[in-house]
Design an enzyme around this catalytic site. Structure first.
Site, PDB file in Angstrom:
ATOM      1  N   LYS A 149       0.840  -1.206   0.000  1.00 53.30           N
ATOM      2  CA  LYS A 149       0.000   0.000   0.000  1.00 53.30           C
ATOM      3  C   LYS A 149       0.871   1.251   0.000  1.00 53.30           C
ATOM      4  O   LYS A 149       0.575   2.233  -0.686  1.00 53.30           O
ATOM      5  CB  LYS A 149      -0.918  -0.001   1.221  1.00 53.30           C
ATOM      6  N   HIS A 290      -8.929 -30.125 -31.289  1.00 60.52           N
ATOM      7  CA  HIS A 290      -9.806 -29.020 -30.876  1.00 60.52           C
ATOM      8  C   HIS A 290     -10.715 -29.427 -29.714  1.00 60.52           C
ATOM      9  O   HIS A 290     -11.916 -29.138 -29.718  1.00 60.52           O
ATOM     10  CB  HIS A 290     -10.629 -28.515 -32.056  1.00 60.52           C
TER      11      HIS A 290
END
Length: 538
Positions: A149, A290
């Site tokens: 922070k 696929h």
């Protein structure tokens, strides 16, 4: 109410004078500590980290010397103190903050080197409830979040892989770090604590069998930056979450070029499918293209299974993914490399097989050390606009289902074996799914169609193509069985299977027109089995 901003501009360069080190993973620790000391940085450390540094003859202060308070409660409480968090959170250019630091004798901390208790590792290793709870870090995430922070002034390092970069940055900037560098590490720090908390919350949900927790969190660590995603204009990365389920994420790549996004997706689909077949019972091979199977078969050997799977659709198999449920041996490897293949994945590979595959330098060979358990629980996640869909894994196994014969004619033993085989495969075919099988091998697969009857017709068409490729006189669907992943809403899908030559059908049942479909089966002398379980896969 939101907290008001101090509106103090962040400095670009911040000179590093003091560093706090508190790490579980000691990788690279001593080299970093020496480099920091050489850069004129004072070291403050905790518990085992401080001991490791001191034993190496590197000067370090214990956190207790800073806080004036000993570590207590087996080390659970050591850094949760104003002298630590004040040093991490103070805005150095704010007069009020500076006054508070002076009044309470709080020294600024410019670098926070912190990594967390190994919660994920302890859980993955099968630790018991108490051991897992004890490895939930409290002070570590608190310090990481505090320092990140305050990245305007503090450099937060949570990953040993970033130690060299930190050393280089300090060296290049006369012992200081630039703002952009601190920002980037702050972003990484919050991602780390987010993933850590996600792992903890996910474990609690599993341990307590919470079906629908109010909040769901998912996290992962970047494993690979990929060249692109499904298409070249899409960016992609492969993230791992610590789950030890055998598969592409945990596999060891013996050879071949980097896996692509589509390779990972298809290889996962292939290995999950082949895991449906118990290697103690049979050898099995799945060929995937696929994310859909274009051929699956059982056999006395992997070579036999591969050749049967290939015969189902040799055209689609070109450039496919091959998964095996047992050790890849030389005989199977010799057959597989005759066709262009992208990836082979197996629990293991013999040295002879690995040498054969090595002749194809771009062919990836992955070994996993085992098969995923198809009955295991787990969560599946799919992103949608604005959220995520979360569901439990489809761990229903045909062996565990209550199969019910609903026609006048019951399947023969051979038909029943083929039906169970076909339903195993159908579970892994995109919906609407139709799978024809004969002699424990697929002979026609219809996937992903909007109409189930279209899937039936496409599967039959693929069987005709395979017949022509093999020079046979009739399609292998003659005398086959057929599996459907969901019920037949009308009799037309069943009639398409009859037309293709199928003699038995397995499907979930549950349609409003089940009686009509059963009557059509009886009219054509077809045996039909209901499973009561659907296997949609989208």
């Amino acid at each position: 109410m939101a907290v008001a901003s101090k509106n103090v501009p962040a400095p670009n360069f911040v000179k590093a004078r003091r560093a706090l080190l508190s790490v579980s993973d000691k990788t690279g620790l001593l080299d970093l500590a020496r480099a920091l000391v050489e850069a004129g940085v004072e070291l403050v450390s905790t518990g085992g980290t401080a001991k490791t540094i001191a034993q190496a003859g590197i000067p370090v202060k214990d956190v207790s010397d800073i806080t004036g308070f000993p570590e207590i409660m087996d080390g659970r409480v050591k850094t949760l103190h104003p002298s630590i968090h004040g040093g991490l959170l103070a805005i150095r250019d704010d007069a009020e903050h500076v006054a508070a630091m002076e009044a309470h004798n709080i020294g600024a901390i410019d670098i926070a080197i912190i990594n967390l208790y190994p919660f994920e590792e302890v859980r993955a290793a099968g630790g018991d409830y108490a051991a897992i709870v004890e490895n939930i870090d409290i002070g570590g995430p608190a310090m990481v979040r505090a320092s990140a922070k305050n990245h305007a002034y503090v450099t937060t390092v949570t990953d040993p892989a970033d130690y060299p970069r930190l050393i280089e940055t300090l060296s290049a900037n006369d012992g200081a770090t630039p703002y952009r560098f601190r920002q980037e590490l702050a972003a990484k720090a919050y991602a780390r604590t987010a993933a850590y908390d996600a792992a903890i919350s996910g474990w609690f949900a599993d341990a307590l069998e919470l079906q629908d927790p109010t909040w769901r969190a998912f996290g992962g660590k970047l494993e690979t930056v990929m060249r692109y995603g499904e298409n070249p204009h899409q960016k992609a990365g492969f993230y791992v979450n610590g789950d030890k389920r055998p598969g592409v994420a945990t596999a060891r790549q013996l050879q071949g070029k980097q896996l692509s996004y589509n390779n990972v997706n298809d290889t996962d689909a292939a290995f999950e499918l082949v895991a449906e077949f118990d290697p103690a019972r049979t050898a099995a091979v799945a060929i995937i293209k696929h994310a859909n199977p274009c051929g699956v078969a059982e056999g006395a050997t992997l070579k036999e299974a591969y050749l049967s799977a290939l015969a189902c659709d040799p055209v689609s198999a070109f450039g496919g993914i091959i998964a095996l449920n047992g050790l890849l041996d030389a005989e199977a490897a010799e057959e597989i490399v005759k066709t262009f293949t992208e990836v082979i994945i197996a629990p293991d590979a013999s040295p002879e097989a690995a040498a054969i595959v090595a002749a194809k330098k771009n062919l990836r060979l992955l070994v996993t050390g085992g098969l995923p358990d198809p009955r295991a629980t787990g969560m599946m996640v799919k992103s949608v606009a604005g959220g995520m869909l979360v569901q439990s894994r489809d761990n229903s196994i045909v062996d565990d289902l209550d199969l019910r014969v609903v026609t006048k004619r019951a399947p023969s033993d051979k038909e029943m074996a083929d039906l169970a085989f076909a339903f195993r495969v159908a579970k892994h075919v995109k919906s609407n799914a139709i799978v024809y099988a004969r002699d424990l091998a697929t002979v026609g697969i219809g996937a992903g169609q909007m109409s189930r009857v279209d899937s039936s017709r496409i599967a039959a068409r693929k069987a005709l193509d395979a017949m022509e490729a093999a020079g046979l006189g009739e399609p292998l669907t003659m005398g086959s069985v057929v599996a459907s992943d969901a019920f037949f809403p009308f009799a037309d899908g069943l009639l398409a299977a009859v037309e293709a030559g199928a003699t038995a059908v397995i499907q979930p049942g549950g349609s409003m027109r089940d009686d009509e479909v059963i009557a059509a089966a009886d009219e054509h002398g077809i045996a039909m089995v209901f499973t009561g379980t659907r296997h949609f896969r989208h």
